[in-house]
Design a protein around this motif. Sequence first.
Motif, PDB file in Angstrom:
ATOM      1  N   GLN A 177       0.860  -1.185   0.000  1.00 33.46           N
ATOM      2  CA  GLN A 177       0.000   0.000   0.000  1.00 33.46           C
ATOM      3  C   GLN A 177       0.899   1.238   0.000  1.00 33.46           C
ATOM      4  OE1 GLN A 177      -3.565   0.421  -0.028  1.00 33.46           O
ATOM      5  NE2 GLN A 177      -2.769   2.446  -0.528  1.00 33.46           N
ATOM      6  N   PRO A 178       0.985   1.948  -1.116  1.00 35.21           N
ATOM      7  CA  PRO A 178       1.957   3.049  -1.207  1.00 35.21           C
ATOM      8  C   PRO A 178       1.614   4.229  -0.293  1.00 35.21           C
ATOM      9  CG  PRO A 178       1.269   2.312  -3.398  1.00 35.21           C
ATOM     10  CD  PRO A 178       0.318   1.710  -2.410  1.00 35.21           C
ATOM     11  N   ASP A 179       2.660   4.786   0.316  1.00 36.60           N
ATOM     12  CA  ASP A 179       2.530   6.080   0.974  1.00 36.60           C
ATOM     13  C   ASP A 179       3.507   7.081   0.376  1.00 36.60           C
ATOM     14  OD1 ASP A 179       5.046   5.501   2.139  1.00 36.60           O
ATOM     15  OD2 ASP A 179       4.112   4.703   3.941  1.00 36.60           O
ATOM     16  N   ARG A 180       4.287   6.612  -0.601  1.00 36.55           N
ATOM     17  CA  ARG A 180       5.223   7.496  -1.288  1.00 36.55           C
ATOM     18  C   ARG A 180       5.517   6.932  -2.680  1.00 36.55           C
ATOM     19  NH1 ARG A 180      10.026  10.273   2.053  1.00 36.55           N
ATOM     20  NH2 ARG A 180       8.140  10.670   3.261  1.00 36.55           N
ATOM     21  N   TRP A 181       5.459   7.815  -3.654  1.00 32.55           N
ATOM     22  CA  TRP A 181       5.795   7.475  -5.042  1.00 32.55           C
ATOM     23  C   TRP A 181       6.841   8.465  -5.546  1.00 32.55           C
ATOM     24  CZ3 TRP A 181       2.747   3.985  -8.259  1.00 32.55           C
ATOM     25  CH2 TRP A 181       1.563   3.518  -7.671  1.00 32.55           C
ATOM     26  N   GLU A 182       7.694   8.017  -6.462  1.00 30.89           N
ATOM     27  CA  GLU A 182       8.577   8.948  -7.165  1.00 30.89           C
ATOM     28  C   GLU A 182       8.662   8.539  -8.631  1.00 30.89           C
ATOM     29  OE1 GLU A 182      13.226  10.190  -7.541  1.00 30.89           O
ATOM     30  OE2 GLU A 182      12.482   9.862  -5.500  1.00 30.89           O
ATOM     31  N   PHE A 183       8.490   9.529  -9.505  1.00 28.45           N
ATOM     32  CA  PHE A 183       8.580   9.324 -10.950  1.00 28.45           C
ATOM     33  C   PHE A 183       9.794  10.084 -11.464  1.00 28.45           C
ATOM     34  CE2 PHE A 183       4.250   8.650  -9.707  1.00 28.45           C
ATOM     35  CZ  PHE A 183       3.832   7.572 -10.470  1.00 28.45           C
ATOM     36  N   TRP A 184      10.685   9.361 -12.129  1.00 31.09           N
ATOM     37  CA  TRP A 184      11.945   9.914 -12.624  1.00 31.09           C
ATOM     38  C   TRP A 184      11.972   9.822 -14.137  1.00 31.09           C
ATOM     39  CZ3 TRP A 184      15.998   8.188 -15.595  1.00 31.09           C
ATOM     40  CH2 TRP A 184      17.236   8.802 -15.464  1.00 31.09           C
ATOM     41  N   GLN A 185      12.202  10.945 -14.783  1.00 30.90           N
ATOM     42  CA  GLN A 185      12.339  10.988 -16.233  1.00 30.90           C
ATOM     43  C   GLN A 185      13.707  11.547 -16.566  1.00 30.90           C
ATOM     44  OE1 GLN A 185       9.966  10.225 -19.054  1.00 30.90           O
ATOM     45  NE2 GLN A 185      12.059  10.228 -19.852  1.00 30.90           N
ATOM     46  N   GLY A 186      14.514  10.774 -17.283  1.00 29.63           N
ATOM     47  CA  GLY A 186      15.838  11.238 -17.654  1.00 29.63           C
ATOM     48  C   GLY A 186      15.772  12.467 -18.537  1.00 29.63           C
ATOM     49  N   ARG A 187      16.667  13.435 -18.283  1.00 29.67           N
ATOM     50  CA  ARG A 187      16.737  14.663 -19.069  1.00 29.67           C
ATOM     51  C   ARG A 187      18.188  14.970 -19.430  1.00 29.67           C
ATOM     52  NH1 ARG A 187      12.481  18.212 -18.712  1.00 29.67           N
ATOM     53  NH2 ARG A 187      13.518  19.160 -20.517  1.00 29.67           N
ATOM     54  N   LYS A 188      18.364  15.824 -20.391  1.00 30.28           N
ATOM     55  CA  LYS A 188      19.691  16.198 -20.878  1.00 30.28           C
ATOM     56  C   LYS A 188      20.495  16.908 -19.786  1.00 30.28           C
ATOM     57  CE  LYS A 188      21.854  18.425 -24.888  1.00 30.28           C
ATOM     58  NZ  LYS A 188      21.592  19.221 -26.118  1.00 30.28           N
ATOM     59  N   SER A 189      21.816  16.750 -19.850  1.00 30.85           N
ATOM     60  CA  SER A 189      22.762  17.401 -18.939  1.00 30.85           C
ATOM     61  C   SER A 189      22.567  16.975 -17.487  1.00 30.85           C
ATOM     62  CB  SER A 189      22.669  18.931 -19.050  1.00 30.85           C
ATOM     63  OG  SER A 189      22.913  19.350 -20.376  1.00 30.85           O
ATOM     64  N   ARG A 190      21.986  15.800 -17.284  1.00 29.81           N
ATOM     65  CA  ARG A 190      21.740  15.246 -15.951  1.00 29.81           C
ATOM     66  C   ARG A 190      20.774  16.101 -15.121  1.00 29.81           C
ATOM     67  NH1 ARG A 190      23.654  11.710 -18.466  1.00 29.81           N
ATOM     68  NH2 ARG A 190      25.223  10.212 -17.803  1.00 29.81           N
ATOM     69  N   LEU A 191      20.025  16.992 -15.768  1.00 29.88           N
ATOM     70  CA  LEU A 191      19.010  17.780 -15.075  1.00 29.88           C
ATOM     71  C   LEU A 191      17.678  17.037 -15.167  1.00 29.88           C
ATOM     72  CD1 LEU A 191      20.013  21.368 -16.265  1.00 29.88           C
ATOM     73  CD2 LEU A 191      20.673  20.154 -14.164  1.00 29.88           C
ATOM     74  N   HIS A 192      17.645  15.874 -14.558  1.00 31.63           N
ATOM     75  CA  HIS A 192      16.504  14.974 -14.665  1.00 31.63           C
ATOM     76  C   HIS A 192      15.271  15.546 -13.962  1.00 31.63           C
ATOM     77  CE1 HIS A 192      19.618  12.314 -15.993  1.00 31.63           C
ATOM     78  NE2 HIS A 192      20.147  12.202 -14.789  1.00 31.63           N
ATOM     79  N   ASP A 193      14.107  15.069 -14.399  1.00 29.19           N
ATOM     80  CA  ASP A 193      12.853  15.413 -13.747  1.00 29.19           C
ATOM     81  C   ASP A 193      12.532  14.364 -12.689  1.00 29.19           C
ATOM     82  OD1 ASP A 193      12.291  17.725 -15.243  1.00 29.19           O
ATOM     83  OD2 ASP A 193      11.370  16.545 -16.847  1.00 29.19           O
ATOM     84  N   ARG A 194      12.253  14.821 -11.460  1.00 25.51           N
ATOM     85  CA  ARG A 194      11.851  13.927 -10.370  1.00 25.51           C
ATOM     86  C   ARG A 194      10.629  14.521  -9.686  1.00 25.51           C
ATOM     87  NH1 ARG A 194      16.664  12.960  -6.304  1.00 25.51           N
ATOM     88  NH2 ARG A 194      15.116  11.532  -5.399  1.00 25.51           N
TER      89      ARG A 194
END
Length: 212
Positions: A177-194
């Motif tokens: 049963q989740p109480d925390r989620w994280e979505f990570w999308q790789g982006r250029k120059s290591r400035l990823h979206d989290r």
Amino acid sequence: MSNLAALRKSYEKAELSEEASHADPLAQFAQWLGEAISAQLPEPNAMTLATVDQSQRPSTRVVLIKGYGAEGITWYTNYDSRKGRELAANPCAALQFHWVELERVVRIEGRVSKVSAAESDAYFASRPLDSRIGAWASPQSQVIASRAVLVANAAHYGARFLLQPPRPPHWGGYRLQPDRWEFWQGRKSRLHDRLRYRLDEHGNWLRERLAP
């Protein structure tokens, strides 16, 4: 020997913004999982399960998601395995999906409980016969003398149960049963979206951006 420090990859396939993401993390997960399946990635349903034992020693392994919804994320396994013993001692766990080709990671944390016996029975009955026999044949995570032990066990239980092996009492489902989620999308120059979702004191999902 390969120069591992020189390995590089530029992530440029997509982005993840607050405006384009769902307010409900389950909806965001359903979208990303659906896209991984539609892209015909190898085993898009594979996820890493992390558990911790009583001495705080962590361990990980790959399992397969078999269901998800408001009630949580479901998978099936041997209750007597290492992960089963660790979940019995510490029911907190983490899951991770890594869809390399889409440059995406999903991390999920929460508490784990067993699904009902009826639900485990129904899923077990849907499995191929050899998988049902295998659930009886393998003393998962225990030391065995050789592969011949597994083969002999499979032959024994195959002859014993024929086409109708019942669900072993040591095998069934778990649900996180989740109480925390994280979505990570790789982006250029290591400035990823989290984007992280966590429950606030009122039980509502709070969406936050994390530095990569």
